[in-house]
Design a protein around this motif. Sequence first.
Motif, PDB file in Angstrom:
ATOM      1  N   ASN A 458      18.836   2.580  -3.249  1.00 39.40           N
ATOM      2  CA  ASN A 458      17.529   2.092  -3.249  1.00 39.40           C
ATOM      3  C   ASN A 458      17.667   0.806  -5.071  1.00 39.40           C
ATOM      4  OD1 ASN A 458      16.202   2.203  -0.895  1.00 39.40           O
ATOM      5  ND2 ASN A 458      15.100   3.369  -1.896  1.00 39.40           N
ATOM      6  N   LEU A 461      20.167  -1.770  -4.833  1.00 43.04           N
ATOM      7  CA  LEU A 461      19.448  -2.627  -4.004  1.00 43.04           C
ATOM      8  C   LEU A 461      18.974  -3.422  -4.213  1.00 43.04           C
ATOM      9  CD1 LEU A 461      19.632  -0.781  -0.462  1.00 43.04           C
ATOM     10  CD2 LEU A 461      21.069  -2.516  -1.190  1.00 43.04           C
ATOM     11  N   ARG A 462      18.062  -2.956  -5.447  1.00 40.07           N
ATOM     12  CA  ARG A 462      17.056  -3.732  -5.960  1.00 40.07           C
ATOM     13  C   ARG A 462      17.232  -4.462  -7.235  1.00 40.07           C
ATOM     14  NH1 ARG A 462      14.528   0.519  -7.345  1.00 40.07           N
ATOM     15  NH2 ARG A 462      12.812   0.959  -5.374  1.00 40.07           N
ATOM     16  N   GLU A 464      21.234  -5.284  -7.098  1.00 47.88           N
ATOM     17  CA  GLU A 464      21.338  -6.256  -6.098  1.00 47.88           C
ATOM     18  C   GLU A 464      20.749  -7.793  -5.911  1.00 47.88           C
ATOM     19  OE1 GLU A 464      24.242  -7.821  -2.744  1.00 47.88           O
ATOM     20  OE2 GLU A 464      23.811  -5.625  -3.056  1.00 47.88           O
ATOM     21  N   ILE A 465      18.967  -7.228  -4.966  1.00 41.29           N
ATOM     22  CA  ILE A 465      17.944  -8.447  -4.732  1.00 41.29           C
ATOM     23  C   ILE A 465      17.424  -8.678  -6.291  1.00 41.29           C
ATOM     24  CG2 ILE A 465      15.980  -7.823  -3.724  1.00 41.29           C
ATOM     25  CD1 ILE A 465      17.010  -5.604  -2.205  1.00 41.29           C
ATOM     26  N   ASP A 466      17.480  -8.384  -7.023  1.00 43.35           N
ATOM     27  CA  ASP A 466      16.778  -8.562  -8.369  1.00 43.35           C
ATOM     28  C   ASP A 466      17.570 -10.483  -8.898  1.00 43.35           C
ATOM     29  OD1 ASP A 466      15.013  -7.503  -8.369  1.00 43.35           O
ATOM     30  OD2 ASP A 466      15.305  -6.092  -9.573  1.00 43.35           O
ATOM     31  N   ARG A 468      19.640 -11.213  -6.766  1.00 43.63           N
ATOM     32  CA  ARG A 468      19.715 -12.336  -5.957  1.00 43.63           C
ATOM     33  C   ARG A 468      18.567 -13.695  -5.976  1.00 43.63           C
ATOM     34  NH1 ARG A 468      21.268 -10.605   0.467  1.00 43.63           N
ATOM     35  NH2 ARG A 468      23.540 -10.591  -0.902  1.00 43.63           N
ATOM     36  N   ILE A 469      17.427 -12.810  -6.023  1.00 44.71           N
ATOM     37  CA  ILE A 469      16.464 -13.393  -6.125  1.00 44.71           C
ATOM     38  C   ILE A 469      15.899 -14.339  -7.241  1.00 44.71           C
ATOM     39  CG2 ILE A 469      13.718 -13.025  -6.671  1.00 44.71           C
ATOM     40  CD1 ILE A 469      13.634 -10.608  -5.199  1.00 44.71           C
ATOM     41  N   GLU A 472      18.443 -17.611  -6.647  1.00 41.81           N
ATOM     42  CA  GLU A 472      17.305 -18.325  -5.362  1.00 41.81           C
ATOM     43  C   GLU A 472      16.579 -19.062  -6.324  1.00 41.81           C
ATOM     44  OE1 GLU A 472      15.780 -16.036  -2.744  1.00 41.81           O
ATOM     45  OE2 GLU A 472      18.108 -15.764  -1.405  1.00 41.81           O
TER      46      GLU A 472
END
Length: 862
Positions: A458, A461-462, A464-466, A468-469, A472
């Motif tokens: 996680n 993933l977190r 990577e998500i951060d 990506r966010i 964006e």
Amino acid sequence: MTDFTGNKWRARQALALLLLMGAALLGNILAPQLFTGFNYLFASVAVLLILRLFGPVWAVVAAVIAALWCKQLFGHFYPVVWLGLEPLFVAYWQKRRPKDTLIMADTAYWLIVGMPLIFILFQTVMKVPLLGTTTAALMYMVIGVTNALIATLLINQFSLERLVWPERQQESATIVQFLFQVLMLTIVLPAMLVLVVTGRERGATVKQKMLDTLEIKSRQVGYEIRQKIFDGTYPEKFDGLDRQKLDLGMVTKVLQGIQANQQIQLHLMANKGEVLSSTNPEVARLYNYDPLSLGKASQTAQEHVFYRMPPNNPPVPLWQRAGKSTYIRVYPIPKTPVYAITEMPFAHYQARILRGHRNALVAMLVYLATGTVLATLVARRIAAPLEQLSKTTTDLPGKLVSEDLVWPSSAIYEISTLVENAQGMAHTLSGQFREIAQINTELEGRVEERTRELSATNQALRQEIDDRIAAERQRDHLMDELTVQLRFLQTLMDAIPNPIYFKDTQGRYQGFNQAFGQSLGVTREQMIGKTADALYAPGIAAFHRDKDQLLFSEGGVQQYEADLLYADRNIHTVIVNKATYYTLSGELSGLIGAFIDITERKQAELERDRLMQELEAKNKELESIIYVSSHDLRSPLVNIQGFSRKLAKSCNALNKTLAEIDLPQESRDELLKLLTESMPRSIEFITGSVEKMDSLLSGLLRLSRLGRAAITIENLDMNLLISKIINSLAYQVESTGARVTVGQLLPCRGDAVQISQVFTNLLDNAIKYRSTDRPLEVHVSSVVCDDAVQYCVEDNGIGIHPDYQNQVWEIFHRINPRDIPGEGLGLTVSRRILDRLNGTIWLESEEGTGSRFFVTLPAQRI
């Protein structure tokens, strides 16, 4: 307090509000009478419901509307004040103390505001006695608190709020509040019934005692007057003679003896209103008296007994007005016109009734206060075990594991049984929870290990998500900025009055401004994505397409002139400016173009060329006329001048001949005078006029030659040019004692000969028009003025009056034509020369001080 700002009204809410407002008004219209002078006003029940459901504004509106009916009940509008303030105070109280009920808030209102306000209005404004004021204030408070109790029960027990506002979150009443309301209802309703019944019985008893006294006194008057005044028998008729025989003093004593210090008036009457005697001195002085005409009289249930109410002016409460009323017993005596009238004021008996009401209301309030305390204690006593049981069973699994359980005890069988059942259920669940806890411990170990594995995954993933966010967000931010920039550019393009457009490399329109659409009569929806074929005729479209391809192949900027058909159906001449634009990578992306409408300018240029041609033709024609006229006029002038000289010689010859002829002296003297004085003077005048005419013709010839003279434009050294002019005028300067100074002059461009003539004229005029009072001083200077050089020739001569400053530029105009020689052409010629050389000339002058002539010429080119 509920927030009413976000509520959306529909037909259900509007209908409910109208029904409750109608109920409020109807509650006052149908207000039942409690006892004498007091009615039970139900309006505040509906007003408090409106306050809870719709807010204080509508509650105040409903209260005021319902209170207006009090004018019909009590004869005045003063209840509008305290009844209108009631919902406002209750709303404010519940906003500051949201846990208090309507009953507590309303009780506080009557203790703090309502009762003091009634005392102030009744005592100071309406002048009501203290006893009546106290009774009214207590009565209004009892009614207000009782109505608050009824409104609270309706809201909580009948779910009115859920019926009116289904989507609003409802507030549940606690068991303590529910038990308190039920107990209070059981306390208040019987008390109110007892209060009403005893109050009415008290009023009926006092009234009956009053009516009995009235009947007894009336019969006593009839009996004692018959025995003591009329000797046992009333007369069958009573006229003036009988009245004179009657001892009125004795009659009055009899009536006063019957009155016996009681609040009663006795009258002995005769013949339908004739006053014989009365215990009231004012009535005794009257001849006729009708007590029923002094107010609104009505027949009571008893025969010959009437009730008289005084007029309601000024307006007072109904019970106060009733206190000024009177009960009247008309006692007719059989077989005689004599009869007795007994008047009993109701004030004394009303005071007894009000004292009873006041005492009953005080007892009622003490009873309600005691009942409130007892109801609160009983409600809490019954509800305390249930509340404790509710707290114990809340989060029961967690408390079973920790064994943190407190079980309540109660003397009530049903509650005690409920507690025992809950204990049994808790014991059963406790063993099951222990087994579940052991299983959970094993699972937790497995979950913990798996959690560590998932935690690492996680975390990655977190991250990577951060990332990506963040990307964006940056993209969204850039898109927002791009959108703002595009809107700004479109707004800027629309604000530009010239048509602007842009195309891609295929010649398709990608956008244009508002001026482009208005000029060509198209919209963006019609043209976006289309080529010039959709906008122009085939030939014109092909022309612009070829121009676009040429620009795409060469790049840069392109400009050409074209004729376009605009939306107004007229052909407009425009200058088309185009330029290519590129992507960030340097690839050709398209072109942007703009139109500049030069139709009016083209038309103006054509009109200007036509006018210039006409002007040149007229000037040539005028110059030819002047030249020919001047040339042709000179021949007659020469003849006149020649013959004038010949005539002068002839006069001399005649003079000599006359000397040789023998004539009478008188004739000789007359001829001699003609030959030596008159004829020479006439010849002199002719010769002077001819010379003047010749001078004018010479000036016209010079003026006409200016238009034909060739101009050689060159850079001029003005210091050298002015120096030569001063040298040429050296004789005039020296002979007049003038002083000419020249500053450092800037160079200019022009024709040396003609500019020399301009400054020669200016210096010559300065010398001619010098002042006799002071030596002449002339100064020549220069300054830079935009793209030109400004020269100034300043003198201290006689100056020019403001009225003549515009006339000096006219041809042949001179300031002092007799005193100063000249033709009046110098300034006219100077202005004409400067017009041809793109220069200007003007003057500033003050009479008696001097003049300044300003000349501007184009600056020297480097």
